[in-house]
Design a protein around this motif. Sequence first.
Motif, PDB file in Angstrom:
ATOM      1  N   ARG A  81      -0.934   2.490 -17.769  1.00 64.28           N
ATOM      2  CA  ARG A  81      -1.853   3.473 -17.210  1.00 64.28           C
ATOM      3  C   ARG A  81      -1.066   4.614 -16.594  1.00 64.28           C
ATOM      4  NH1 ARG A  81      -7.331   2.663 -15.417  1.00 64.28           N
ATOM      5  NH2 ARG A  81      -7.454   4.272 -13.833  1.00 64.28           N
ATOM      6  N   ALA A  82      -1.439   5.837 -16.918  1.00 64.07           N
ATOM      7  CA  ALA A  82      -0.778   6.986 -16.301  1.00 64.07           C
ATOM      8  C   ALA A  82      -1.163   7.056 -14.829  1.00 64.07           C
ATOM      9  CB  ALA A  82      -1.179   8.268 -17.008  1.00 64.07           C
ATOM     10  N   THR A  83      -0.199   7.362 -13.975  1.00 68.64           N
ATOM     11  CA  THR A  83      -0.463   7.527 -12.549  1.00 68.64           C
ATOM     12  C   THR A  83      -1.054   8.914 -12.289  1.00 68.64           C
ATOM     13  OG1 THR A  83       1.477   6.146 -12.173  1.00 68.64           O
ATOM     14  CG2 THR A  83       0.634   7.347 -10.266  1.00 68.64           C
ATOM     15  N   ALA A  84      -0.586   9.888 -13.050  1.00 65.50           N
ATOM     16  CA  ALA A  84      -1.081  11.265 -12.921  1.00 65.50           C
ATOM     17  C   ALA A  84      -0.779  12.013 -14.205  1.00 65.50           C
ATOM     18  CB  ALA A  84      -0.408  11.956 -11.727  1.00 65.50           C
ATOM     19  N   GLY A  85      -1.373  13.182 -14.331  1.00 65.39           N
ATOM     20  CA  GLY A  85      -1.114  14.022 -15.495  1.00 65.39           C
ATOM     21  C   GLY A  85      -2.134  13.805 -16.591  1.00 65.39           C
ATOM     22  N   ASP A  86      -1.874  14.405 -17.729  1.00 68.25           N
ATOM     23  CA  ASP A  86      -2.868  14.391 -18.790  1.00 68.25           C
ATOM     24  C   ASP A  86      -2.205  14.233 -20.151  1.00 68.25           C
ATOM     25  OD1 ASP A  86      -5.413  14.421 -19.682  1.00 68.25           O
ATOM     26  OD2 ASP A  86      -5.815  16.528 -19.223  1.00 68.25           O
ATOM     27  N   ILE A  87      -2.897  13.551 -21.056  1.00 73.07           N
ATOM     28  CA  ILE A  87      -2.445  13.410 -22.438  1.00 73.07           C
ATOM     29  C   ILE A  87      -3.567  13.965 -23.311  1.00 73.07           C
ATOM     30  CG2 ILE A  87      -1.808  11.792 -24.270  1.00 73.07           C
ATOM     31  CD1 ILE A  87      -1.061   9.808 -21.934  1.00 73.07           C
ATOM     32  N   LEU A  88      -3.272  15.005 -24.067  1.00 71.03           N
ATOM     33  CA  LEU A  88      -4.277  15.573 -24.969  1.00 71.03           C
ATOM     34  C   LEU A  88      -3.915  15.231 -26.396  1.00 71.03           C
ATOM     35  CD1 LEU A  88      -3.957  17.801 -22.454  1.00 71.03           C
ATOM     36  CD2 LEU A  88      -5.784  18.845 -23.781  1.00 71.03           C
ATOM     37  N   PHE A  89      -4.856  14.591 -27.089  1.00 72.03           N
ATOM     38  CA  PHE A  89      -4.644  14.272 -28.494  1.00 72.03           C
ATOM     39  C   PHE A  89      -5.543  15.181 -29.305  1.00 72.03           C
ATOM     40  CE2 PHE A  89      -5.069  11.983 -32.454  1.00 72.03           C
ATOM     41  CZ  PHE A  89      -3.746  11.660 -32.703  1.00 72.03           C
ATOM     42  N   ASP A  90      -4.934  16.019 -30.114  1.00 72.22           N
ATOM     43  CA  ASP A  90      -5.684  16.973 -30.928  1.00 72.22           C
ATOM     44  C   ASP A  90      -6.648  17.789 -30.068  1.00 72.22           C
ATOM     45  OD1 ASP A  90      -6.197  18.224 -33.295  1.00 72.22           O
ATOM     46  OD2 ASP A  90      -7.551  16.701 -34.076  1.00 72.22           O
ATOM     47  N   GLY A  91      -6.194  18.158 -28.899  1.00 72.80           N
ATOM     48  CA  GLY A  91      -6.980  19.034 -28.027  1.00 72.80           C
ATOM     49  C   GLY A  91      -7.916  18.335 -27.067  1.00 72.80           C
ATOM     50  N   THR A  92      -8.049  17.011 -27.188  1.00 71.86           N
ATOM     51  CA  THR A  92      -8.974  16.293 -26.310  1.00 71.86           C
ATOM     52  C   THR A  92      -8.211  15.427 -25.320  1.00 71.86           C
ATOM     53  OG1 THR A  92     -10.588  16.177 -28.080  1.00 71.86           O
ATOM     54  CG2 THR A  92     -10.910  14.660 -26.251  1.00 71.86           C
ATOM     55  N   SER A  93      -8.529  15.579 -24.046  1.00 74.21           N
ATOM     56  CA  SER A  93      -7.882  14.777 -23.023  1.00 74.21           C
ATOM     57  C   SER A  93      -8.314  13.321 -23.160  1.00 74.21           C
ATOM     58  CB  SER A  93      -8.269  15.307 -21.644  1.00 74.21           C
ATOM     59  OG  SER A  93      -7.878  14.371 -20.668  1.00 74.21           O
ATOM     60  N   ILE A  94      -7.359  12.411 -23.292  1.00 72.09           N
ATOM     61  CA  ILE A  94      -7.764  11.018 -23.511  1.00 72.09           C
ATOM     62  C   ILE A  94      -8.356  10.393 -22.252  1.00 72.09           C
ATOM     63  CG2 ILE A  94      -6.144  10.652 -25.426  1.00 72.09           C
ATOM     64  CD1 ILE A  94      -4.533   8.869 -23.587  1.00 72.09           C
ATOM     65  N   SER A  95      -8.101  11.018 -21.091  1.00 73.30           N
ATOM     66  CA  SER A  95      -8.671  10.452 -19.860  1.00 73.30           C
ATOM     67  C   SER A  95     -10.187  10.651 -19.835  1.00 73.30           C
ATOM     68  CB  SER A  95      -8.019  11.074 -18.628  1.00 73.30           C
ATOM     69  OG  SER A  95      -8.203  12.465 -18.648  1.00 73.30           O
ATOM     70  N   THR A  96     -10.707  11.543 -20.673  1.00 70.37           N
ATOM     71  CA  THR A  96     -12.159  11.778 -20.682  1.00 70.37           C
ATOM     72  C   THR A  96     -12.886  10.850 -21.660  1.00 70.37           C
ATOM     73  OG1 THR A  96     -12.032  13.421 -22.453  1.00 70.37           O
ATOM     74  CG2 THR A  96     -11.795  14.248 -20.213  1.00 70.37           C
ATOM     75  N   LEU A  97     -12.115  10.069 -22.437  1.00 71.00           N
ATOM     76  CA  LEU A  97     -12.747   9.249 -23.475  1.00 71.00           C
ATOM     77  C   LEU A  97     -13.283   7.931 -22.918  1.00 71.00           C
ATOM     78  CD1 LEU A  97     -10.171   9.654 -26.411  1.00 71.00           C
ATOM     79  CD2 LEU A  97     -12.252  10.970 -25.991  1.00 71.00           C
ATOM     80  N   GLY A  98     -14.406   7.518 -23.442  1.00 68.19           N
ATOM     81  CA  GLY A  98     -14.938   6.201 -23.122  1.00 68.19           C
ATOM     82  C   GLY A  98     -14.185   5.137 -23.909  1.00 68.19           C
ATOM     83  N   ARG A  99     -14.556   3.867 -23.683  1.00 69.35           N
ATOM     84  CA  ARG A  99     -13.804   2.788 -24.314  1.00 69.35           C
ATOM     85  C   ARG A  99     -13.866   2.803 -25.832  1.00 69.35           C
ATOM     86  NH1 ARG A  99     -14.826  -3.025 -22.120  1.00 69.35           N
ATOM     87  NH2 ARG A  99     -14.242  -3.863 -24.129  1.00 69.35           N
ATOM     88  N   ARG A 100     -15.067   3.071 -26.364  1.00 70.41           N
ATOM     89  CA  ARG A 100     -15.211   3.069 -27.830  1.00 70.41           C
ATOM     90  C   ARG A 100     -14.427   4.202 -28.463  1.00 70.41           C
ATOM     91  NH1 ARG A 100     -21.241   2.793 -29.472  1.00 70.41           N
ATOM     92  NH2 ARG A 100     -20.327   3.370 -31.457  1.00 70.41           N
TER      93      ARG A 100
END
Length: 342
Positions: A81-100
């Motif tokens: 788990r990231a403690t801070a910061g952001d990972i964007l995959f193809d322009g979408t922040s993965i922290s905004t994604l639901g489980r599915r």
Amino acid sequence: MKPKSENSRVNPHSAETPLLAVRNLKTWFPIKRGLFSMTAGHVRAVDDVSFIISRNETLGLVGESGCGKTTLGRTLLGLERATAGDILFDGTSISTLGRRQMNRLRRHIQVVFQDPMSSLNPRMNVMDIITEGLEQFGMIEGSKQEHAARLLGEVGMSPDAVFRYPHEFSGGQRQRISIARALSLKPDLIICDEAVSALDVSVQAQVINLLLGLQKGHRLSYLFISHDLSVVSNIADRVAVMYLGQIVEIGKTSDIVQNPLHPYTRALIAAVPVAGGKKIEDNVVRGEAPSPASPPEGCRFHPRCPEVMAVCRRVPPAELDRDGRKVTCHLYEQPAAMHGRS
Ligand SMILES: Nc1ncnc2c1ncn2[C@@H]1O[C@H](COP(=O)(O)OP(=O)(O)O)[C@@H](O)[C@H]1O
Ligand SMILES: [Mg+2]
């Protein structure tokens, strides 16, 4: 047809959107002490790291053992788990994604580890190993055996291997099986974590050639992690040099190898002669790396740096753009900032 959630990306598949963008990423591990497991501090394994990887590009990640390479890779894979910061995959922040959505994304980022003996299940035959993910995602085309044989062909192995078990193969062949498994889900990015480090030099070259061929055929991106800059320089378009949880220099491979700027990069090149690179004999990195639980003040490299200045002991250097690359070192600041030279 694509699932809806994939179409709702901010800027899907735009030429300018990097496949992966990592922004100020931190992955810290708590250090627990005492009867009540109080948090006594943190191992700052990844500590404010930013970079991008484009489609069809290989970014090399190099640095001494313990500098945070594996933790960075595992964070991108969602295994830490990231403690801070952001990972964007193809322009979408993965922290905004639901489980599915996250599960769906997992298919796009695959991994090949150093030791296939521990990452390949010894009780499964090769067919089951390389089609396990395909079955989960309902992606088998034709029969399972046909699909597995096709994948084996892609990694230069005979279709007869389907019913054999991992222990029946050499290290290089096992790594080909790991690559076939990673490839099976048609990923966009493969993280290779010391994937060739345990192999003999000649086998290393064969596996690197295989990865290069697959990249062309499938428009793959790689994050190619190794402690060995000479290996990384054979495959990477760009190289990021990591020291104690941070990237200290990042740029085109030829620039990094032929004209390293950061004293740590220079030391790495001195330690491992790189084909076509300058060998700087008297600049070998001294001593052990400090602990990422208590990194030095100022520049983290200053206790080992042959070019240390007074300012390096006090002030963390900022990242500078220099000759088309980024370097985080006081040596390259404007002269006014260098008055404190010791
Ligand atoms: N699960 C964990 N818990 C606590 N510390 C960890 C954990 N995983 C890695 N570390 C620490 O984080 C630092 C970076 O480790 P790692 O990412 O494995 O480095 P590398 O792959 O560059 O050798 C090391 O100090 C390591 O001991
Ligand atoms: Mg590692």
